[in-house]
Design an enzyme around this catalytic site. Structure first.
Site, PDB file in Angstrom:
ATOM      1  N   ASN A 212       0.821  -1.212   0.000  1.00 41.51           N
ATOM      2  CA  ASN A 212       0.000   0.000   0.000  1.00 41.51           C
ATOM      3  C   ASN A 212       0.856   1.264   0.000  1.00 41.51           C
ATOM      4  O   ASN A 212       0.505   2.269  -0.626  1.00 41.51           O
ATOM      5  CB  ASN A 212      -0.978  -0.010   1.184  1.00 41.51           C
ATOM      6  CG  ASN A 212      -2.231  -0.810   0.844  1.00 41.51           C
ATOM      7  OD1 ASN A 212      -2.333  -1.392  -0.232  1.00 41.51           O
ATOM      8  ND2 ASN A 212      -3.187  -0.850   1.760  1.00 41.51           N
ATOM      9  N   GLY A 257      -4.319  13.596 -10.319  1.00 39.63           N
ATOM     10  CA  GLY A 257      -5.596  14.233 -10.020  1.00 39.63           C
ATOM     11  C   GLY A 257      -5.692  14.565  -8.553  1.00 39.63           C
ATOM     12  O   GLY A 257      -4.705  14.950  -7.923  1.00 39.63           O
ATOM     13  N   CYS A 264      -8.003   2.728   3.295  1.00 36.30           N
ATOM     14  CA  CYS A 264      -6.742   1.964   3.360  1.00 36.30           C
ATOM     15  C   CYS A 264      -5.503   2.814   3.159  1.00 36.30           C
ATOM     16  O   CYS A 264      -4.727   3.006   4.095  1.00 36.30           O
ATOM     17  CB  CYS A 264      -6.780   0.843   2.339  1.00 36.30           C
ATOM     18  SG  CYS A 264      -8.181  -0.251   2.601  1.00 36.30           S
ATOM     19  N   LYS A 327     -13.667   6.643  -4.603  1.00 37.21           N
ATOM     20  CA  LYS A 327     -13.329   6.260  -5.982  1.00 37.21           C
ATOM     21  C   LYS A 327     -14.604   5.757  -6.637  1.00 37.21           C
ATOM     22  O   LYS A 327     -15.585   5.459  -5.956  1.00 37.21           O
ATOM     23  CB  LYS A 327     -12.223   5.208  -6.010  1.00 37.21           C
ATOM     24  CG  LYS A 327     -12.614   3.845  -5.463  1.00 37.21           C
ATOM     25  CD  LYS A 327     -11.464   2.869  -5.679  1.00 37.21           C
ATOM     26  CE  LYS A 327     -11.870   1.463  -5.336  1.00 37.21           C
ATOM     27  NZ  LYS A 327     -10.774   0.514  -5.494  1.00 37.21           N
TER      28      LYS A 327
HETATM   29  C1  UGA Z   1      -6.189  -0.314  -1.876  1.00 35.37           C
HETATM   30  C2  UGA Z   1      -5.176  -1.197  -2.630  1.00 35.37           C
HETATM   31  O1  UGA Z   1      -5.199  -0.867  -4.013  1.00 35.37           O
HETATM   32  C3  UGA Z   1      -5.513  -2.672  -2.450  1.00 35.37           C
HETATM   33  O2  UGA Z   1      -4.523  -3.467  -3.082  1.00 35.37           O
HETATM   34  C4  UGA Z   1      -5.545  -2.980  -0.961  1.00 35.37           C
HETATM   35  O3  UGA Z   1      -5.865  -4.333  -0.711  1.00 35.37           O
HETATM   36  C5  UGA Z   1      -6.582  -2.104  -0.298  1.00 35.37           C
HETATM   37  O4  UGA Z   1      -6.239  -0.727  -0.506  1.00 35.37           O
HETATM   38  C6  UGA Z   1      -6.607  -2.417   1.168  1.00 35.37           C
HETATM   39  O5  UGA Z   1      -5.615  -2.121   1.857  1.00 35.37           O
HETATM   40  O6  UGA Z   1      -7.548  -3.033   1.647  1.00 35.37           O
HETATM   41  P1  UGA Z   1      -8.649   0.555  -2.402  1.00 35.37           P
HETATM   42  O7  UGA Z   1      -8.531   1.372  -1.152  1.00 35.37           O
HETATM   43  O8  UGA Z   1      -9.891  -0.214  -2.650  1.00 35.37           O
HETATM   44  O9  UGA Z   1      -7.453  -0.513  -2.484  1.00 35.37           O
HETATM   45  O10 UGA Z   1      -8.511   1.581  -3.588  1.00 35.37           O
HETATM   46  P2  UGA Z   1      -7.500   1.844  -4.798  1.00 35.37           P
HETATM   47  O11 UGA Z   1      -8.072   1.324  -6.039  1.00 35.37           O
HETATM   48  O12 UGA Z   1      -6.135   1.456  -4.428  1.00 35.37           O
HETATM   49  O13 UGA Z   1      -7.579   3.432  -4.857  1.00 35.37           O
HETATM   50  C7  UGA Z   1      -7.139   4.207  -3.748  1.00 35.37           C
HETATM   51  C8  UGA Z   1      -7.255   5.672  -4.049  1.00 35.37           C
HETATM   52  O14 UGA Z   1      -6.243   6.063  -4.978  1.00 35.37           O
HETATM   53  C9  UGA Z   1      -8.577   6.121  -4.657  1.00 35.37           C
HETATM   54  O15 UGA Z   1      -8.976   7.312  -3.986  1.00 35.37           O
HETATM   55  C10 UGA Z   1      -8.232   6.403  -6.112  1.00 35.37           C
HETATM   56  O16 UGA Z   1      -9.057   7.398  -6.667  1.00 35.37           O
HETATM   57  C11 UGA Z   1      -6.797   6.877  -6.001  1.00 35.37           C
HETATM   58  N1  UGA Z   1      -5.991   6.687  -7.227  1.00 35.37           N
HETATM   59  C12 UGA Z   1      -5.746   5.438  -7.714  1.00 35.37           C
HETATM   60  C13 UGA Z   1      -5.446   7.785  -7.863  1.00 35.37           C
HETATM   61  O17 UGA Z   1      -5.644   8.956  -7.424  1.00 35.37           O
HETATM   62  N2  UGA Z   1      -4.677   7.603  -8.979  1.00 35.37           N
HETATM   63  C14 UGA Z   1      -4.422   6.382  -9.485  1.00 35.37           C
HETATM   64  O18 UGA Z   1      -3.715   6.281 -10.497  1.00 35.37           O
HETATM   65  C15 UGA Z   1      -4.971   5.272  -8.831  1.00 35.37           C
END
Ligand code: UGA
Length: 437
Positions: A212, A257, A264, A327
């Site tokens: 993470n 962004g 998490c 998200k």
């Molecule tokens: C995250 C991890 O991706 C998982 O692998 C992990 O298991 C999980 O936390 C956890 O610890 O339980 P999650 O919180 O569901 O998963 O969300 P993500 O898809 O990782 O996105 C996190 C944030 O990053 C969102 O706010 C998203 O908008 C942002 N983000 C993501 C960006 O701003 N830019 C990106 O390129 C990707």
């Protein structure tokens, strides 16, 4: 081999894990101390928004392989394997993780463990927690040494939770005994070919924190580049695209962004740093302070962009906020960047109208002082600025023509870089975004 197992804690992780294990053919008893939640789950009612999970829950219940209870004695009698899926949020008084739910679950379960079993931690925890819980189980459980503990971190993403659980990219097993490894390999055998990393407790705990932290760092890296692009009049979206062709870098998690939120990444990087400090390794992770700061600066920057667009003050201005979930494809609003921005604008005198396809109920409960709308177009009505803050597909598909007849002024902040700047500018909009000229 099919197991009788319990899943303790029915939050995001617990419900998904329980339903997926039942889907794999195991007998599963989910436990939560919240009786209302247990009753609703037992009725097939899913308390969260997660693609494909409601169907799995209902299928598990109908097959008889999935049940729910509030009773620890029943859980101890039933299960040979007990998964701990408790939340570890940030402590109210500081950056460290609050592991009290996990401790409470172990304290409640242990006194009923009268025969050999395997307790498996899945929660994200400060390194060292597994060793501490293993000692506690040995001390409190009548079965003593026959209660083994393993750490098996979870990597599921909200919105993809079922797929991530049934087709994981890896399984990490932190074990102390061959028997624990064998049991967990059998539990996950129905998944088919999956890379399995077998290691000790501490490494397994750290894998999750490190993963993470890496993801958060990658996002903040591109957002730092966005800040430099803003200063240099360059375009971070093109920059990220160019980086992505280098497969050592890769294009995923390189979307600049408004930055990361959720239950998490933000709390995990803070807890990781706090734990490293305790261990005397704080300097190694001091960069995570910058990762956090870059991320939070993006929120402040969107508020600033919006303020500039509406003439320098939010007083008497209507602001449409598109997005409340942290998200898209989720109704989770924990540490949501979108709602943080909406609240900051509300606190500065702006009249916000927030719309989200899934997270409105949660947002209303958490931020009752904000204004809400029941559609994107309703939010945009009379708005002096429209802010796109969560990249739901329906927002990314908005066209200037749809909003134009509704808004009071053609001002737009694309907080997720999902709209086409040229098209909006050509239609007469003041289009602003993060890291793009
Ligand atoms: C995250 C991890 O991706 C998982 O692998 C992990 O298991 C999980 O936390 C956890 O610890 O339980 P999650 O919180 O569901 O998963 O969300 P993500 O898809 O990782 O996105 C996190 C944030 O990053 C969102 O706010 C998203 O908008 C942002 N983000 C993501 C960006 O701003 N830019 C990106 O390129 C990707």
């Amino acid at each position: 081999m099919r197991y009788r197992m319990t899943v303790i804690g029915t939050g995001y992780l617990g419900i998904t894990h329980a339903a997926c294990m039942a889907e794999l053919g195991h007998q599963v008893l989910g436990l939560d101390i919240d009786a209302d939640r247990v009753r609703r789950l037992g009725d097939g009612e899913l308390p969260i928004h997660e693609e494909g999970l409601a169907e799995l829950l209902r299928r598990g219940l109908a097959s008889g392989r999935l049940r729910f209870t509030t009773d620890y004695r029943e859980a101890a009698d039933f299960g040979d394997v007990h998964f701990l899926c408790l939340g570890t949020p940030q402590r109210k008084d500081g950056p460290a993780a609050d592991v009290s739910q996990l401790d409470a679950a172990v304290d409640a379960l242990a006194p009923h463990l009268t025969r050999p079993c395997l307790v498996v931690g899945k929660s994200t925890v400060p390194v060292g927690t597994a060793a501490r819980l293993a000692d506690r189980l040995r001390t409190l459980a009548p079965a003593g040494e026959d209660v083994d503990l393993a750490w098996n971190p979870e990597f599921l993403r909200e919105g993809h939770a079922v797929r991530d659980t049934l087709a994981p990219d890896r399984v990490v097993l932190g074990v102390r005994t061959d028997r624990a490894e064998r049991t967990l390999r059998e539990v996950y055998a129905p998944l088919g070919e999956v890379p399995v990393v077998v290691t000790d407790h501490a490494t397994a705990e750290l894998v999750k924190a490190a993963a993470n932290a890496f993801l958060a760092t990658k996002i903040s890296y591109i957002n730092a580049m966005a800040e430099v692009c803003e200063a240099a009049d360059a375009d971070v979206v093109r920059l990220a695209e160019a980086l992505s062709y280098d497969d050592r870098i890769g294009g995923r998690f390189l979307r600049a962004g408004l930055g990361f939120g959720g239950g998490c990444l933000p709390k995990d990087i803070r807890a990781f740093r706090a734990r490293a400090d305790e261990l005397g390794a704080g300097r190694a992770l001091s960069f995570l302070g910058d990762v956090d700061a870059i991320n939070l600066r993006r929120r402040a920057r969107v508020v600033e962009l919006a303020r500039e667009l509406v003439g320098g003050s939010f007083e008497g201005r209507r602001i449409a906020v598109l997005g409340a979930a942290f998200k898209p494809d989720s109704d989770d609003i924990r540490d949501s960047p979108a709602l943080d921005v909406a609240a900051a604008i509300g606190a500065r005198g702006g009249a916000v109208a927030v719309y989200d396809p899934a997270a409105l109920d949660n947002a209303r409960k958490a931020y009752p002082e904000l204004g809400y709308a029941t559609s994107a177009t309703e939010a945009a009505r009379g708005a002096h600025a429209v802010l796109l803050l969560t990249e739901w597909r329906e927002f990314a598909e908005l066209t200037p023509g749809r909003l134009e007849p509704l808004v009071a002024a053609r001002n737009l902040v694309d907080g997720r870089n999902v709209l086409d700047p040229a098209g909006w500018r050509a239609a007469g909009w003041n289009y602003r975004s993060l890291g793009r000229r």
